[in-house]
Design a protein around this motif. Structure first.
Motif, PDB file in Angstrom:
ATOM      1  N   THR A  71      63.745  20.191 -38.700  1.00 49.97           N
ATOM      2  CA  THR A  71      62.925  19.073 -38.251  1.00 49.97           C
ATOM      3  C   THR A  71      62.834  19.102 -36.735  1.00 49.97           C
ATOM      4  N   ARG A  93      59.320  17.179 -40.957  1.00 50.75           N
ATOM      5  CA  ARG A  93      60.672  17.462 -41.451  1.00 50.75           C
ATOM      6  C   ARG A  93      60.580  18.142 -42.806  1.00 50.75           C
ATOM      7  N   THR A  95      62.389  19.407 -46.346  1.00 49.85           N
ATOM      8  CA  THR A  95      63.543  19.185 -47.212  1.00 49.85           C
ATOM      9  C   THR A  95      64.302  20.500 -47.333  1.00 49.85           C
ATOM     10  N   VAL A  96      65.535  20.424 -47.798  1.00 53.59           N
ATOM     11  CA  VAL A  96      66.323  21.637 -48.010  1.00 53.59           C
ATOM     12  C   VAL A  96      65.603  22.560 -48.980  1.00 53.59           C
ATOM     13  N   LYS A  97      65.099  22.012 -50.063  1.00 60.44           N
ATOM     14  CA  LYS A  97      64.413  22.826 -51.074  1.00 60.44           C
ATOM     15  C   LYS A  97      63.174  23.505 -50.501  1.00 60.44           C
ATOM     16  N   GLU A  98      62.442  22.822 -49.639  1.00 60.62           N
ATOM     17  CA  GLU A  98      61.241  23.429 -49.056  1.00 60.62           C
ATOM     18  C   GLU A  98      61.592  24.653 -48.211  1.00 60.62           C
ATOM     19  N   GLU A 131      72.808  19.503 -43.589  1.00 55.95           N
ATOM     20  CA  GLU A 131      71.531  19.871 -44.197  1.00 55.95           C
ATOM     21  C   GLU A 131      71.238  21.358 -43.991  1.00 55.95           C
TER      22      GLU A 131
END
Length: 411
Positions: A71, A93, A95-98, A131
């Motif tokens: 991010t 920002r 996500t972790v999955k992205e 994260e």
């Protein structure tokens, strides 16, 4: 706040990552023999091969990396940073999955060979670091990813989280940002220079501990090295001050590499920051000087004194040779390795080839050219079986000729 699609996030967060230079992947090892989970089989990814170029390793390999921020939101207000909390810049920002999905998808399309992940600090240093660790952990354990991973550590994050980052990354880095602590205090008052150094020190001990052959059995592979970045031209530090800081970092923390990034003026910058970018040649000369310290046996004081700047017209080794003309010319058929390494125009590989070839015959200028590729810069400083520079070494026009030759070589 409007919800951004993945493509827009990628545009914002890859652009925001461009200011961090410390992303080369030299020193990465293949992960085909990991201990622990995900340690067997072919897995996904490789640190070898070619793809879209983002960085070059010291051995010349082209390394393609997905270089992004988790991010660019940040709670800090560092004056020199485009992502500071007071900056009017588009924010995004992942996500972790992205991040995990992007890395895997880009790899499978042969766009990249690894991931460089940094981030602005959100909520707390621990939250942000956790994260980032989740991204690397998911890639390694959930997807058996064997590609290169570089994580930027948050200095104020807990030692436990930094240690976890080392378990899943090939290299880590902690940016010290500015060459002088007092400059960091003025331009980034929320950052703690002493805390950054403590984090570097802890990581050095962790790397050395995991590299101990007596302790390696049954343990996961750990990051092999750490690096840092120094911004050039954001404060009044001279080149000698910058290299003195680098020499200290190499000695105290065993860094693999210090990267130099020319300050880039940013929108709405504070008045205490420069309005113009420093010459890119200054950044280039600092890299050359850094190379001399790491591979050619020069000390920082021999190259440039603190409080002074490097000569931008000639490379640092040539500048040193011009200041020590009494040491030249050197005979390539008898000079020792250290002396040859200090000779302009002779690199480490060329010197080793000279040493090997002269065991068989006395070298001529043509022989030196054959093993080194060129003798243009070296000729005024060397003697061979059929060549002596005569008055070239002492000629008043030598520097002007060398400057002209280097300028031509740039084109």
């Amino acid at each position: 706040m409007a919800v951004l699609d993945l493509k827009r996030k990628l545009a914002i967060l890859s652009d925001a990552a461009k200011y961090d230079a410390s992303c080369a992947s030299s020193g990465a090892e293949k992960r085909n023999s990991l201990s622990g989970p995900g340690g067997r089989g072919k897995g996904v990814g490789s640190t070898e091969g070619m793809g879209i170029c983002h960085a070059y390793a010291p051995d010349g390999r082209c390394i393609s990396l997905l270089k992004i921020l988790l991010t660019n939101f940040c709670i800090y207000d560092c004056a020199y940073c485009i992502n500071r909390v007071s900056s009017n810049t588009p924010r995004a920002r992942f996500t972790v999955k992205e991040v995990v999905d992007l890395t895997l998808n880009f790899y499978k399309r042969n766009y990249i060979e690894g991931l460089f992940l940094s981030s602005g600090v959100i909520q707390t240093g621990d939250y942000t670091m956790e994260e980032m660790v989740r991204v690397a952990k998911s890639l390694r354990l959930d997807h058996d990813f064997r590609g290169y991973i570089h994580l930027k550590l948050i200095p104020e994050a807990s030692p436990e989280l930094a240690a976890q980052a080392g378990l899943y990354a090939d290299r880590v880095s902690i940016n010290i940002e500015l060459p002088q602590d007092e400059s960091l205090t003025i331009l980034a008052p929320e950052k703690d220079p002493a805390g950054i150094k403590r984090a570097m020190g802890r990581m050095r001990l962790s790397i050395e501990d995991h590299a101990d052959p007596a302790k390696k059995a049954g343990r996961r592979k750990f990051a092999t090295s750490q690096s840092t970045q120094l911004i050039v031209g954001a404060d009044a530090a001279r080149d000698g001050d910058i290299l003195a800081r680098s020499a200290n970092l190499y000695g105290a923390y065993k860094l693999r590499r210090v990267y130099y990034s020319a300050f880039s003026p940013i929108p709405d910058a504070a008045s205490r920051l420069p309005s113009m970018r420093p010459p890119l040649m200054r950044e280039h000369r600092l890299y050359q000087a850094d190379w001399l310290m790491r591979f050619y046996g020069f000390t920082q004081g021999e190259i440039v004194e603190p409080g002074e700047d490097l000569d931008l017209t000639v490379d640092p080794k040539t500048a040193w040779a011009l200041r020590h003309r009494g040491d030249f010319p050197v005979d390539v058929n008898s000079a020792d390795r250290d002396t040859l390494l200090r000779t302009p125009g002779l690199g480490t590989r060329g010197v080793d080839r000279i040493l090997a070839a002269r065991r068989l015959t006395r070298l001529t200028l043509a022989d030196v050219k054959r093993v080194c590729g060129s003798t243009k810069r070296a000729q005024p400083f060397i003697v061979t079986a059929d060549w002596t520079p005569g008055g070239l070494t002492d000629g008043g026009g030598l520097k002007a000729n060398l400057v002209a030759a280097e300028q031509l070589s740039l084109f």
